[in-house]
Design a protein around this motif. Sequence first.
Motif, short mmCIF file in Angstrom:
data_model
loop_
_atom_site.label_atom_id
_atom_site.label_comp_id
_atom_site.label_asym_id
_atom_site.label_seq_id
_atom_site.Cartn_x
_atom_site.Cartn_y
_atom_site.Cartn_z
N MET A 1 13.47 7.58 -17.85
CA MET A 1 13.86 6.65 -18.93
C MET A 1 15.17 5.96 -18.51
N LYS A 2 15.10 4.68 -18.14
CA LYS A 2 16.31 3.99 -17.67
C LYS A 2 17.16 3.45 -18.82
N ASP A 3 16.44 2.84 -19.81
CA ASP A 3 17.15 2.25 -20.95
C ASP A 3 16.71 2.95 -22.22
N PHE A 4 17.63 3.39 -23.04
CA PHE A 4 17.29 4.09 -24.27
C PHE A 4 18.50 4.12 -25.21
N ILE A 5 18.24 4.66 -26.40
CA ILE A 5 19.29 4.74 -27.42
C ILE A 5 19.53 6.21 -27.76
N ILE A 6 20.81 6.59 -27.87
CA ILE A 6 21.16 7.92 -28.39
C ILE A 6 21.68 7.71 -29.82
N LYS A 7 21.08 8.43 -30.78
CA LYS A 7 21.56 8.32 -32.17
C LYS A 7 22.27 9.59 -32.61
N GLY A 8 23.34 9.44 -33.37
CA GLY A 8 24.08 10.59 -33.88
C GLY A 8 25.41 10.14 -34.44
N HIS A 9 26.31 11.11 -34.69
CA HIS A 9 27.69 10.77 -35.09
C HIS A 9 28.49 10.63 -33.80
N ILE A 10 28.87 9.40 -33.49
CA ILE A 10 29.42 9.12 -32.16
C ILE A 10 30.94 8.99 -32.23
N LEU A 11 31.62 9.65 -31.29
CA LEU A 11 33.09 9.65 -31.27
C LEU A 11 33.58 9.39 -29.85
N TYR A 12 34.60 8.54 -29.71
CA TYR A 12 35.22 8.34 -28.39
C TYR A 12 36.61 7.74 -28.57
N SER A 13 37.44 7.90 -27.54
CA SER A 13 38.83 7.42 -27.62
C SER A 13 38.91 5.93 -27.36
N LEU A 14 39.66 5.23 -28.21
CA LEU A 14 39.98 3.82 -27.93
C LEU A 14 41.28 3.73 -27.13
N ASP A 15 42.19 4.64 -27.42
CA ASP A 15 43.47 4.74 -26.70
C ASP A 15 43.97 6.17 -26.95
N PRO A 16 45.11 6.56 -26.37
CA PRO A 16 45.52 7.97 -26.51
C PRO A 16 45.69 8.43 -27.96
N ASN A 17 45.94 7.50 -28.88
CA ASN A 17 46.20 7.91 -30.26
C ASN A 17 45.03 7.73 -31.20
N THR A 18 43.95 7.14 -30.73
CA THR A 18 42.87 6.77 -31.64
C THR A 18 41.50 7.23 -31.15
N ILE A 19 40.87 8.10 -31.95
CA ILE A 19 39.47 8.44 -31.68
C ILE A 19 38.63 7.63 -32.66
N LYS A 20 37.75 6.79 -32.11
CA LYS A 20 36.88 6.00 -32.98
C LYS A 20 35.72 6.88 -33.41
N SER A 21 35.44 6.84 -34.71
CA SER A 21 34.36 7.66 -35.25
C SER A 21 33.29 6.73 -35.81
N CYS A 22 32.06 6.87 -35.33
CA CYS A 22 30.97 5.99 -35.71
C CYS A 22 29.83 6.84 -36.26
N PRO A 23 29.84 7.10 -37.59
CA PRO A 23 28.79 7.94 -38.16
C PRO A 23 27.44 7.25 -38.07
N ASP A 24 26.39 8.04 -37.88
CA ASP A 24 25.02 7.50 -37.87
C ASP A 24 24.89 6.25 -37.04
N SER A 25 25.25 6.32 -35.81
CA SER A 25 25.29 5.09 -34.99
C SER A 25 24.42 5.23 -33.75
N CYS A 26 24.29 4.12 -33.04
CA CYS A 26 23.44 4.04 -31.85
C CYS A 26 24.29 3.78 -30.62
N LEU A 27 24.13 4.62 -29.62
CA LEU A 27 24.79 4.41 -28.33
C LEU A 27 23.71 3.91 -27.37
N VAL A 28 23.93 2.70 -26.84
CA VAL A 28 22.91 2.07 -25.99
C VAL A 28 23.16 2.47 -24.54
N CYS A 29 22.12 2.98 -23.89
CA CYS A 29 22.22 3.34 -22.47
C CYS A 29 21.37 2.38 -21.65
#
Length: 423
Positions: A1-29
């Motif tokens: 599967m080369k291209d797909f979507i991961i669904k869940g509560h997605i979290l990642y750092s925007l900068d050292p002080n900020t973790i972006k929280s994206c509830p019920d979201s889609c991460l495109v691969c």
Amino acid sequence: MKDFIIKGHILYSLDPNTIKSCPDSCLVCLDGVSGGVFSQLPEQYRDLPVVDFGDKLVFPGMSDLHMHAPQFSFRGLGMDLELLEWLSTYTFPEEAKYQDLAYAERAYHSYADHLKHSATTRASVFATVHVPATELLMDELERVGLKTYVGKVNMDRNTPAYLAEKSTAQSLADTEAWLCETKDKYEHTKPILTPRFTPTCSDELMEGLQLLAEKYDVPVQSHLSESLAEIELVKKLCPWAKNYGDAYDRFGLFGGKTKCIMAHCVYSDEAEVARMKENGVFIAHSPESNMNVIAGIAPAKRYLEEGLNIGLATDVAGGSHESMLRAIMHAVQASKLRWRLVDDSVSPLSFQEAFYLATVGGGRFFGKVGSFEEGYDLDAVVLEDSGLDHPQELTALQRLERAVYLSDDRHIFAKFVRGKRVL
Ligand code: GUN
Ligand code: FE
């Protein structure tokens, strides 16, 4: 599967002080790379297959910038000595066992399986002096699908006879043969030059390694300014060096053209810090190990604030566990003690900052790694924390923080490395 979507509560750092929280979201691969995170999926991705993780947390894979695979076998043991005594009493005798390939196979198989189930997707790993066992370790890491650098260790002085390499020339010849054998052999696993540390590496060995780094364009990893006794030893061995870092720099093994990781940097002086910054040296901050071998506490917050390259590391088996979640917790805790007891001019690391170090900070060594922003390699960890029950609703960010403090790696449910599911 080369291209797909991961669904869940997605979290990642925007900068050292900020973790972006994206509830019920889609991460495109898209072919191993992030196409971004969306609460509403854009039309163009509507037909892609979806891997739906429901209520689980999804965050970037972590980069362990420094660990010793052969020491995994004695993790959690021998925590009663300072660094140099710890090395000669426990570490060197254990590493000598990797002369025996049957032992190496048992130990490295177990190590690779544990790493597969951890939050780690990238790692820079020390092996031992033995080439056959080092290649076996590379086979094992390739099998579990993590992206790693692995180093055959070099040590030609101040080493017990049962572990020392036969001669400097032999150490260099073995290293060159191993580089030629492995540099294009694997998809995920690459060699990295690994002079153990200045106390066990002669000037002649360092000179030879510099030539190999240039000839084969490979990175280098070692230890730096970890303990006070070690620094005194380096002063005696290299009276010509301005500081410990200079004992690598003199041989071109301290960043610049040759990409470089230095573990610890607990006691780096101003000149050493300035040179690391100038040369883009990556600092592998290993807080639990620093406590266990009674080294000290590195000023990680200062390095982060001053813009040095810094990531987190477990340093197994100075560190007792391969969990990068624990490394985040230890980084925060150690920084608090340092602030209270050592230097109140350097404030403690926040949870957000330590999470950033474990993902973006260390990920940088491997390329565009450690974030879900568009264009980053898609390394993702899926965490199932429903067992960590709570009498009221928590936000995704609260759940992440709690998972770091309460969880162990058994809560890791799935893992993707550059878009490929490995767990
Ligand atoms: N310095 C040289 N070798 C080692 C090692 O194996 N572990 C740690 N923590 N420091 C070292
Ligand atoms: Fe180490």
